[in-house]
Write a protein that holds these residues in place. Structure first.
Motif, PDB file in Angstrom:
ATOM      1  N   GLY A 181      69.475  21.115  13.957  1.00 31.15           N
ATOM      2  CA  GLY A 181      69.468  22.366  13.217  1.00 31.15           C
ATOM      3  C   GLY A 181      69.930  23.728  13.909  1.00 31.15           C
ATOM      4  O   GLY A 181      71.179  24.276  13.654  1.00 31.15           O
ATOM      5  N   ARG A 182      70.191  23.285  15.720  1.00 30.62           N
ATOM      6  CA  ARG A 182      69.917  24.780  16.681  1.00 30.62           C
ATOM      7  C   ARG A 182      71.215  24.669  17.111  1.00 30.62           C
ATOM      8  O   ARG A 182      72.182  25.184  17.709  1.00 30.62           O
ATOM      9  CB  ARG A 182      68.932  24.660  17.359  1.00 30.62           C
ATOM     10  CG  ARG A 182      67.175  25.117  16.896  1.00 30.62           C
ATOM     11  CD  ARG A 182      66.319  25.414  18.333  1.00 30.62           C
ATOM     12  NE  ARG A 182      66.042  24.349  19.249  1.00 30.62           N
ATOM     13  CZ  ARG A 182      65.994  22.960  19.213  1.00 30.62           C
ATOM     14  NH1 ARG A 182      64.621  23.010  18.001  1.00 30.62           N
ATOM     15  NH2 ARG A 182      65.983  22.638  20.144  1.00 30.62           N
ATOM     16  N   ASP A 185      77.066  21.090  15.262  1.00 33.95           N
ATOM     17  CA  ASP A 185      78.066  21.454  14.413  1.00 33.95           C
ATOM     18  C   ASP A 185      77.706  20.545  12.553  1.00 33.95           C
ATOM     19  O   ASP A 185      78.011  21.362  11.696  1.00 33.95           O
ATOM     20  CB  ASP A 185      79.376  21.374  14.796  1.00 33.95           C
ATOM     21  CG  ASP A 185      79.277  22.324  15.695  1.00 33.95           C
ATOM     22  OD1 ASP A 185      79.760  23.241  15.398  1.00 33.95           O
ATOM     23  OD2 ASP A 185      79.908  21.408  17.009  1.00 33.95           O
ATOM     24  N   ARG A 206      68.260  23.351   7.883  1.00 30.87           N
ATOM     25  CA  ARG A 206      68.661  24.755   7.732  1.00 30.87           C
ATOM     26  C   ARG A 206      67.692  25.843   7.756  1.00 30.87           C
ATOM     27  O   ARG A 206      68.447  26.787   8.797  1.00 30.87           O
ATOM     28  CB  ARG A 206      69.012  25.005   6.317  1.00 30.87           C
ATOM     29  CG  ARG A 206      70.137  23.705   5.945  1.00 30.87           C
ATOM     30  CD  ARG A 206      71.549  23.825   4.833  1.00 30.87           C
ATOM     31  NE  ARG A 206      71.705  23.873   4.254  1.00 30.87           N
ATOM     32  CZ  ARG A 206      73.431  22.721   4.686  1.00 30.87           C
ATOM     33  NH1 ARG A 206      73.382  23.025   5.854  1.00 30.87           N
ATOM     34  NH2 ARG A 206      73.378  21.687   4.325  1.00 30.87           N
ATOM     35  N   ALA A 209      68.297  26.361  11.843  1.00 31.69           N
ATOM     36  CA  ALA A 209      70.341  27.022  12.103  1.00 31.69           C
ATOM     37  C   ALA A 209      69.650  28.733  11.981  1.00 31.69           C
ATOM     38  O   ALA A 209      69.613  29.463  12.862  1.00 31.69           O
ATOM     39  CB  ALA A 209      70.713  26.540  11.592  1.00 31.69           C
ATOM     40  N   SER A 210      68.807  28.739  10.563  1.00 31.10           N
ATOM     41  CA  SER A 210      69.066  29.793  10.584  1.00 31.10           C
ATOM     42  C   SER A 210      67.938  29.930  11.863  1.00 31.10           C
ATOM     43  O   SER A 210      68.185  31.363  12.183  1.00 31.10           O
ATOM     44  CB  SER A 210      67.517  30.196   9.301  1.00 31.10           C
ATOM     45  OG  SER A 210      67.479  31.390   9.102  1.00 31.10           O
ATOM     46  N   ARG A 214      71.889  31.166  13.821  1.00 34.02           N
ATOM     47  CA  ARG A 214      73.487  30.500  13.124  1.00 34.02           C
ATOM     48  C   ARG A 214      73.236  30.762  11.955  1.00 34.02           C
ATOM     49  O   ARG A 214      71.895  30.959  11.053  1.00 34.02           O
ATOM     50  CB  ARG A 214      72.684  29.144  13.094  1.00 34.02           C
ATOM     51  CG  ARG A 214      73.271  28.856  15.138  1.00 34.02           C
ATOM     52  CD  ARG A 214      73.239  27.430  15.174  1.00 34.02           C
ATOM     53  NE  ARG A 214      73.912  26.830  14.864  1.00 34.02           N
ATOM     54  CZ  ARG A 214      74.659  25.590  14.798  1.00 34.02           C
ATOM     55  NH1 ARG A 214      72.920  24.230  15.039  1.00 34.02           N
ATOM     56  NH2 ARG A 214      76.422  25.137  14.667  1.00 34.02           N
ATOM     57  N   PRO A 216      72.801  28.833   8.510  1.00 32.23           N
ATOM     58  CA  PRO A 216      73.036  26.649   7.898  1.00 32.23           C
ATOM     59  C   PRO A 216      74.018  26.536   6.773  1.00 32.23           C
ATOM     60  O   PRO A 216      73.651  25.305   7.262  1.00 32.23           O
ATOM     61  CB  PRO A 216      71.710  27.853   6.650  1.00 32.23           C
ATOM     62  CG  PRO A 216      70.724  28.951   7.540  1.00 32.23           C
ATOM     63  CD  PRO A 216      72.201  29.597   7.832  1.00 32.23           C
ATOM     64  N   VAL A 219      76.201  24.254   9.442  1.00 37.25           N
ATOM     65  CA  VAL A 219      76.041  23.023   9.438  1.00 37.25           C
ATOM     66  C   VAL A 219      75.930  22.009   9.025  1.00 37.25           C
ATOM     67  O   VAL A 219      75.629  22.414   7.512  1.00 37.25           O
ATOM     68  CB  VAL A 219      74.905  22.688  10.119  1.00 37.25           C
ATOM     69  CG1 VAL A 219      74.156  21.634  10.537  1.00 37.25           C
ATOM     70  CG2 VAL A 219      74.275  24.093  11.301  1.00 37.25           C
TER      71      VAL A 219
END
Length: 366
Positions: A181-182, A185, A206, A209-210, A214, A216, A219
């Motif tokens: 997530g970090r 892609d 997600r 990612a957040s 990023r 989310p 992704v």
């Protein structure tokens, strides 16, 4: 970025198959498989790597030459089996060759295999570092590097490069989901995840990612669904379903069982079974019909095997919809050839909901 003409999108950009599903002694079979997958409308073909007749770079090149619109992904190779400059060059070559349809997929691999190969075991820090190296090379940088992925006095491809090539990561456990997530892609989940586990995995990706700042929704998350439609002969169906799950349990059963919240006592019962102890080979490669039937009926919990798509074409198509409903953006129809998937795709066509438009490249969301 290098100017590339976006390829036409396939009918089902949210669906993919694996090339040479399972074991194969004839890698040339990939060429007609890719052509048929493209004609059937599948969005992408994923290519796994095995150290016998399934080299990721060779297979991806063959898939590129055999196709014009279908996406292509290595899912997966390992960063520690090639020098980073070699892997970066493989990716840029395929990126240009396919007009931007290629995604590089990386996985953790098997510790025992790396031990006997004399290679360092892969860590999350190494994977993150390797991805950073690739991206710098793809954007024309020249640099020395000393980090978790290794020490390299000088790395450079071409100062004119400005290539956006997506990176996929394979993930099962919480830490690998968060890493993906970090950094990645796109994320490719594991076969035999229950629907609730799938939903939790998507949420963890997600959230990570957040937390990394990023978006989310950028992704792309791929569920991986074992598909065994009822017209497949029983011997082959057993190999694709029971044999495949048993092979995963042989290699990294605890990771998969913990991810699903299954009972570890059932895993220990599997390991302690006289058939399994000291079994010479992978069940999906050498298991007999009698052995696989025994595992299905006497050893493996029915719940574990139910984390798949079986039965009629319509039932299999419905299970694809279940993956999307659980939060996946896309679904890899695993363990089945394009020929075997044809009736499932026909059934799916009539059930398919209105979905967001996805690009041809399996690593991008937009």
């Amino acid at each position: 970025m290098t100017a590339l003409t976006p390829p036409q999108t396939q009918e089902f950009p949210e669906l993919a198959c694996y090339g040479l599903a399972g074991h194969s002694s004839s890698p040339a079979d990939l060429i007609p498989e890719v052509r048929l997958a493209e004609r059937l409308g599948l969005g992408s073909v994923f290519l796994s790597e095995r150290f016998n007749l399934k080299d990721a770079a060779v297979l991806a090149g063959a898939a590129a030459a055999a196709s014009t619109t279908i996406g292509i992904a290595t899912a997966a190779t390992n960063h520690n089996t090639r020098h980073p400059l070699v892997t970066a060059t493989m990716a840029t070559t395929l990126h240009r060759m396919t007009g931007g349809r290629y995604a590089l997929g990386l996985g953790r691999g098997f510790n025992l295999l790396f031990d006997v190969m004399g290679l360092p075991r892969i860590t999350g820090a190494q994977m993150e570092d390797a991805v950073g190296i690739y991206r710098r090379l793809w954007h024309g940088e020249a640099f020395g590097h000393d980090g978790p992925a290794g020490t390299y006095p000088y790395l450079s491809q071409d100062s004119s490069f400005d290539e956006d090539i997506p990176v996929l990561m394979m993930a099962i456990g919480d830490r690998s989901l968060e890493l993906a997530g970090r950094v990645a892609d796109g994320v490719v989940l594991h076969t035999f995840l229950g629907d609730e586990t799938l939903a939790r995995s998507v949420a963890r990706i997600r959230d990570a990612a957040s937390a990394a700042g990023r978006d989310p929704s950028d992704v792309r998350v791929w569920a991986v669904l074992a598909v065994v439609e009822e017209s497949i002969p029983e011997e082959l169906a057993l190999r694709k379903l029971v044999g495949r799950l048993a092979t995963y349990l042989q290699g990294y059963g605890e990771v998969l069982v913990r991810a699903n919240g299954w009972d570890l006592a059932d895993l220990q019962r599997f390991r302690d079974d006289p058939l399994v102890q000291g079994y010479a080979g992978a069940f999906d490669a050498v298991g007999t019909t009698e052995q696989l039937s025994y595992l299905r009926d006497e050893v493996l919990p029915a719940e574990w095997l139910a984390a798949s798509a079986t039965g009629s074409a319509a039932a299999c198509a419905q299970r694809v919809l279940d993956q999307l409903a659980a939060g996946a953006d896309s679904v890899v129809l695993h363990g089945a050839t394009p020929t075997e998937l044809a009736p499932v795709l026909e059934a799916y066509r009539s059930l398919r909901p209105d979905l967001p438009t996805l690009p041809a490249n399996p690593g991008w969301m937009r």
